[in-house]
Design a protein around this motif. Structure first.
Motif, PDB file in Angstrom:
ATOM      1  N   TYR A  38       0.847  -1.202   0.000  1.00 14.00           N
ATOM      2  CA  TYR A  38       0.000   0.000   0.000  1.00 14.00           C
ATOM      3  C   TYR A  38       0.882   1.251   0.000  1.00 14.00           C
ATOM      4  O   TYR A  38       0.610   2.220  -0.708  1.00 14.00           O
ATOM      5  N   GLY A  39       1.944   1.212   0.815  1.00 14.92           N
ATOM      6  CA  GLY A  39       2.841   2.368   0.908  1.00 14.92           C
ATOM      7  C   GLY A  39       3.540   2.636  -0.413  1.00 14.92           C
ATOM      8  O   GLY A  39       3.627   3.786  -0.866  1.00 14.92           O
ATOM      9  N   VAL A  40       4.033   1.568  -1.049  1.00 16.73           N
ATOM     10  CA  VAL A  40       4.734   1.727  -2.335  1.00 16.73           C
ATOM     11  C   VAL A  40       3.762   2.287  -3.387  1.00 16.73           C
ATOM     12  O   VAL A  40       4.111   3.182  -4.170  1.00 16.73           O
ATOM     13  N   GLU A  41       2.536   1.797  -3.385  1.00 21.90           N
ATOM     14  CA  GLU A  41       1.550   2.313  -4.357  1.00 21.90           C
ATOM     15  C   GLU A  41       1.263   3.800  -4.118  1.00 21.90           C
ATOM     16  O   GLU A  41       1.100   4.571  -5.070  1.00 21.90           O
ATOM     17  N   GLU A  42       1.220   4.198  -2.838  1.00 20.96           N
ATOM     18  CA  GLU A  42       1.001   5.622  -2.533  1.00 20.96           C
ATOM     19  C   GLU A  42       2.176   6.455  -3.067  1.00 20.96           C
ATOM     20  O   GLU A  42       1.976   7.553  -3.599  1.00 20.96           O
ATOM     21  N   ALA A  43       3.396   5.922  -2.925  1.00 21.57           N
ATOM     22  CA  ALA A  43       4.579   6.640  -3.420  1.00 21.57           C
ATOM     23  C   ALA A  43       4.548   6.735  -4.950  1.00 21.57           C
ATOM     24  O   ALA A  43       4.861   7.789  -5.525  1.00 21.57           O
ATOM     25  N   ILE A  44       4.173   5.650  -5.612  1.00 18.76           N
ATOM     26  CA  ILE A  44       4.083   5.675  -7.089  1.00 18.76           C
ATOM     27  C   ILE A  44       3.040   6.714  -7.517  1.00 18.76           C
ATOM     28  O   ILE A  44       3.275   7.508  -8.428  1.00 18.76           O
ATOM     29  N   ASP A  45       1.906   6.731  -6.837  1.00 22.65           N
ATOM     30  CA  ASP A  45       0.856   7.709  -7.167  1.00 22.65           C
ATOM     31  C   ASP A  45       1.342   9.148  -6.982  1.00 22.65           C
ATOM     32  O   ASP A  45       0.824  10.068  -7.610  1.00 22.65           O
ATOM     33  N   GLY A 120      21.236   9.596  -0.805  1.00 19.37           N
ATOM     34  CA  GLY A 120      22.191  10.589  -1.296  1.00 19.37           C
ATOM     35  C   GLY A 120      21.784  11.998  -0.909  1.00 19.37           C
ATOM     36  O   GLY A 120      21.042  12.201   0.054  1.00 19.37           O
ATOM     37  N   ASN A 121      22.210  12.967  -1.729  1.00 22.47           N
ATOM     38  CA  ASN A 121      22.047  14.368  -1.364  1.00 22.47           C
ATOM     39  C   ASN A 121      20.855  15.003  -2.090  1.00 22.47           C
ATOM     40  O   ASN A 121      21.025  15.892  -2.912  1.00 22.47           O
ATOM     41  N   GLU A 122      19.678  14.519  -1.809  1.00 26.84           N
ATOM     42  CA  GLU A 122      18.480  15.095  -2.446  1.00 26.84           C
ATOM     43  C   GLU A 122      17.294  14.984  -1.491  1.00 26.84           C
ATOM     44  O   GLU A 122      17.282  14.116  -0.612  1.00 26.84           O
ATOM     45  N   PRO A 123      16.278  15.837  -1.671  1.00 25.41           N
ATOM     46  CA  PRO A 123      15.101  15.712  -0.810  1.00 25.41           C
ATOM     47  C   PRO A 123      14.397  14.383  -1.086  1.00 25.41           C
ATOM     48  O   PRO A 123      14.439  13.885  -2.209  1.00 25.41           O
ATOM     49  N   PHE A 124      13.777  13.835  -0.068  1.00 29.87           N
ATOM     50  CA  PHE A 124      13.160  12.512  -0.229  1.00 29.87           C
ATOM     51  C   PHE A 124      11.931  12.389   0.668  1.00 29.87           C
ATOM     52  O   PHE A 124      11.756  13.163   1.614  1.00 29.87           O
ATOM     53  N   ALA A 125      11.110  11.406   0.329  1.00 30.66           N
ATOM     54  CA  ALA A 125       9.910  11.137   1.132  1.00 30.66           C
ATOM     55  C   ALA A 125      10.190   9.979   2.084  1.00 30.66           C
ATOM     56  O   ALA A 125      11.076   9.163   1.835  1.00 30.66           O
ATOM     57  N   VAL A 126       9.454   9.938   3.172  1.00 35.39           N
ATOM     58  CA  VAL A 126       9.503   8.791   4.091  1.00 35.39           C
ATOM     59  C   VAL A 126       8.075   8.319   4.329  1.00 35.39           C
ATOM     60  O   VAL A 126       7.186   9.135   4.615  1.00 35.39           O
ATOM     61  N   ILE A 127       7.885   7.021   4.178  1.00 34.61           N
ATOM     62  CA  ILE A 127       6.585   6.424   4.515  1.00 34.61           C
ATOM     63  C   ILE A 127       6.796   5.364   5.583  1.00 34.61           C
ATOM     64  O   ILE A 127       7.632   4.469   5.418  1.00 34.61           O
ATOM     65  N   LEU A 128       6.065   5.477   6.681  1.00 32.93           N
ATOM     66  CA  LEU A 128       6.008   4.381   7.651  1.00 32.93           C
ATOM     67  C   LEU A 128       4.795   3.547   7.270  1.00 32.93           C
ATOM     68  O   LEU A 128       3.646   3.987   7.422  1.00 32.93           O
ATOM     69  N   ALA A 129       5.074   2.359   6.736  1.00 32.69           N
ATOM     70  CA  ALA A 129       3.985   1.589   6.118  1.00 32.69           C
ATOM     71  C   ALA A 129       2.955   1.121   7.126  1.00 32.69           C
ATOM     72  O   ALA A 129       1.825   0.780   6.755  1.00 32.69           O
ATOM     73  N   ASP A 130       3.321   1.126   8.416  1.00 34.49           N
ATOM     74  CA  ASP A 130       2.311   0.709   9.394  1.00 34.49           C
ATOM     75  C   ASP A 130       1.283   1.812   9.648  1.00 34.49           C
ATOM     76  O   ASP A 130       0.262   1.567  10.295  1.00 34.49           O
ATOM     77  N   ASP A 131       1.523   3.019   9.165  1.00 34.87           N
ATOM     78  CA  ASP A 131       0.457   4.025   9.089  1.00 34.87           C
ATOM     79  C   ASP A 131      -0.155   3.904   7.697  1.00 34.87           C
ATOM     80  O   ASP A 131       0.443   4.344   6.706  1.00 34.87           O
ATOM     81  N   LEU A 132      -1.300   3.283   7.630  1.00 34.09           N
ATOM     82  CA  LEU A 132      -1.942   3.050   6.325  1.00 34.09           C
ATOM     83  C   LEU A 132      -2.900   4.201   6.035  1.00 34.09           C
ATOM     84  O   LEU A 132      -3.770   4.501   6.848  1.00 34.09           O
ATOM     85  N   CYS A 133      -2.705   4.852   4.886  1.00 31.60           N
ATOM     86  CA  CYS A 133      -3.534   6.015   4.555  1.00 31.60           C
ATOM     87  C   CYS A 133      -4.406   5.731   3.342  1.00 31.60           C
ATOM     88  O   CYS A 133      -3.922   5.200   2.341  1.00 31.60           O
ATOM     89  N   ASP A 134      -5.676   6.097   3.452  1.00 27.63           N
ATOM     90  CA  ASP A 134      -6.541   6.039   2.278  1.00 27.63           C
ATOM     91  C   ASP A 134      -6.605   7.434   1.679  1.00 27.63           C
ATOM     92  O   ASP A 134      -6.578   8.437   2.411  1.00 27.63           O
ATOM     93  N   ASN A 135      -6.658   7.491   0.362  1.00 28.67           N
ATOM     94  CA  ASN A 135      -6.554   8.798  -0.280  1.00 28.67           C
ATOM     95  C   ASN A 135      -7.850   9.605  -0.152  1.00 28.67           C
ATOM     96  O   ASN A 135      -8.881   9.108   0.284  1.00 28.67           O
ATOM     97  N   HIS A 136      -7.744  10.866  -0.540  1.00 34.15           N
ATOM     98  CA  HIS A 136      -8.895  11.758  -0.500  1.00 34.15           C
ATOM     99  C   HIS A 136      -9.226  12.150  -1.932  1.00 34.15           C
ATOM    100  O   HIS A 136      -8.408  12.774  -2.607  1.00 34.15           O
ATOM    101  N   GLU A 137     -10.397  11.746  -2.390  1.00 36.47           N
ATOM    102  CA  GLU A 137     -10.820  12.033  -3.769  1.00 36.47           C
ATOM    103  C   GLU A 137      -9.704  11.736  -4.769  1.00 36.47           C
ATOM    104  O   GLU A 137      -9.369  12.555  -5.637  1.00 36.47           O
ATOM    105  N   GLY A 138      -9.081  10.570  -4.593  1.00 36.24           N
ATOM    106  CA  GLY A 138      -8.048  10.123  -5.539  1.00 36.24           C
ATOM    107  C   GLY A 138      -6.667  10.708  -5.285  1.00 36.24           C
ATOM    108  O   GLY A 138      -5.719  10.378  -5.988  1.00 36.24           O
ATOM    109  N   LEU A 142       0.790  11.351   0.292  1.00 34.62           N
ATOM    110  CA  LEU A 142       2.127  11.738  -0.172  1.00 34.62           C
ATOM    111  C   LEU A 142       2.060  12.653  -1.397  1.00 34.62           C
ATOM    112  O   LEU A 142       2.843  13.598  -1.518  1.00 34.62           O
ATOM    113  N   LEU A 143       1.122  12.393  -2.280  1.00 34.04           N
ATOM    114  CA  LEU A 143       0.955  13.278  -3.442  1.00 34.04           C
ATOM    115  C   LEU A 143       0.641  14.708  -2.980  1.00 34.04           C
ATOM    116  O   LEU A 143       1.215  15.683  -3.489  1.00 34.04           O
ATOM    117  N   GLN A 144      -0.234  14.826  -1.995  1.00 33.65           N
ATOM    118  CA  GLN A 144      -0.568  16.152  -1.460  1.00 33.65           C
ATOM    119  C   GLN A 144       0.703  16.836  -0.932  1.00 33.65           C
ATOM    120  O   GLN A 144       0.909  18.039  -1.127  1.00 33.65           O
TER     121      GLN A 144
END
Ligand code: UTP
Length: 272
Positions: A38-45, A120-138, A142-144
């Motif tokens: 679920y976390g990886v799919e949120e990151a891909i989205d 490396g030396n770039e901004p990045f996202a972190v997802i803790l997969a045990d916090d499962l998030c459902d999206n809002h209107e698609g 993380l996209l937000q």
């Protein structure tokens, strides 16, 4: 542009023993899909394509999941069951995975620092997969946040309002609202007693971090619970005015707890 997402997945997951004795809790399924997927799919989205996973034990289960199983593919190809593999095939085709190990479990901050070699030396996202998030209107959480990063170019933590008695489970922030859903963070406290909580806004498992966090983490001493806390490192950035908190839109389940896990299972079952 944020391209990489770090997934700390090295914790012991003691609240789910014995299930987590040989597999990480991030591989526990809600319905038929592991939390980590679920976390990886949120990151891909959110437009990210490089997944960096920090593991401790149970590494093989994670690596095998995000890889082709030729035997299984061979068995299932052309049968009525093939559609069960559609989603995971899609995930594997759309991103790359790299792994590193956190050698000692010294806390979330330490796990994130262990991921430096993959980021490396770039901004990045972190997802803790045990916090499962459902999206809002698609729109996933993380996209937000990625969209916000384009505007603010600083570290971002996702927050939600919690009941006061729960403050000792979270990092809690304080600061000034600079927009409807956005706080300029001035203070952060890890797992405060309710009487010491600076607000009712708690950090959940979604972050965007600028890479200077690694140097700060290297200097960060163990804090609450004897662990290196990401909250303490973020407070250093916040003191320089470089952290915002975002009251995300969507629904989040604490799947690190049995109650939250059951709630998520019921929610996604009823939604399916
Ligand atoms: P938690 O504190 O919720 O995970 O950490 P835990 O320690 O595995 O769970 P319990 O309390 O024993 O049941 C939040 C996230 O940070 C990761 C965990 O894997 C989880 O995704 N983490 C935590 C690490 O990767 N390394 C650590 O040293 C600590």
């Amino acid at each position: 542009m944020i391209k990489k997402c770090l997934f700390p997945a090295a914790g012991y997951g003691t609240r789910f023993l014995p299930a987590t004795k040989a597999i990480p809790k991030e591989m526990l399924p809600v319905l038929t899909k592991p939390l980590l997927q679920y976390g990886v799919e949120e990151a891909i989205d959110a437009g990210l394509s490089t997944m960096a996973i920090v593991t401790g034990r149970g590494k093989r289960a994670i690596e095998d999941h995000f890889d082709v199983s030729y035997e299984l593919e061979h068995q299932i190809k052309g049968t009525s069951k093939e559609h069960y593999l559609t989603e995971i095939r899609d995930v594997i085709n759309r991103c790359t995975f790299s792994y590193t190990r956190q050698v000692e479990m010294k806390g979330l901050g330490h796990a994130i620092l262990s991921g430096e070699t993959l980021i490396g030396n770039e901004p990045f996202a972190v997802i803790l997969a045990d916090d499962l998030c459902d999206n809002h209107e698609g729109h996933g959480v993380l996209l937000q946040m990625v969209k916000l990063y384009e505007k603010y170019q600083c570290s971002i933590v996702a927050v939600e309002e919690i009941p006061p008695q729960d403050s000792n489970k979270y990092g809690v922030i304080a600061g000034e609202f600079i927009d409807e859903d956005i706080v300029q963070v001035e203070n952060m406290v890890e797992k405060p007693d309710p009487k010491d909580a600076p607000s009712n806004l708690a950090i959940i498992g979604r972050y965007i971090l600028t890479p200077d966090i690694f140097d700060i983490l290297r200097e960060t001493k163990p804090g609450k619970g004897g662990e290196v806390q990401i909250t303490d490192a973020l407070l250093e950035q916040a003191k320089q005015g470089k952290v915002i908190a975002y009251k995300f839109k969507g629904k989040r389940f604490d799947c690190g707890s049995v109650d939250g896990f059951v709630e998520a299972t019921n929610y996604f079952y009823n939604k399916a």
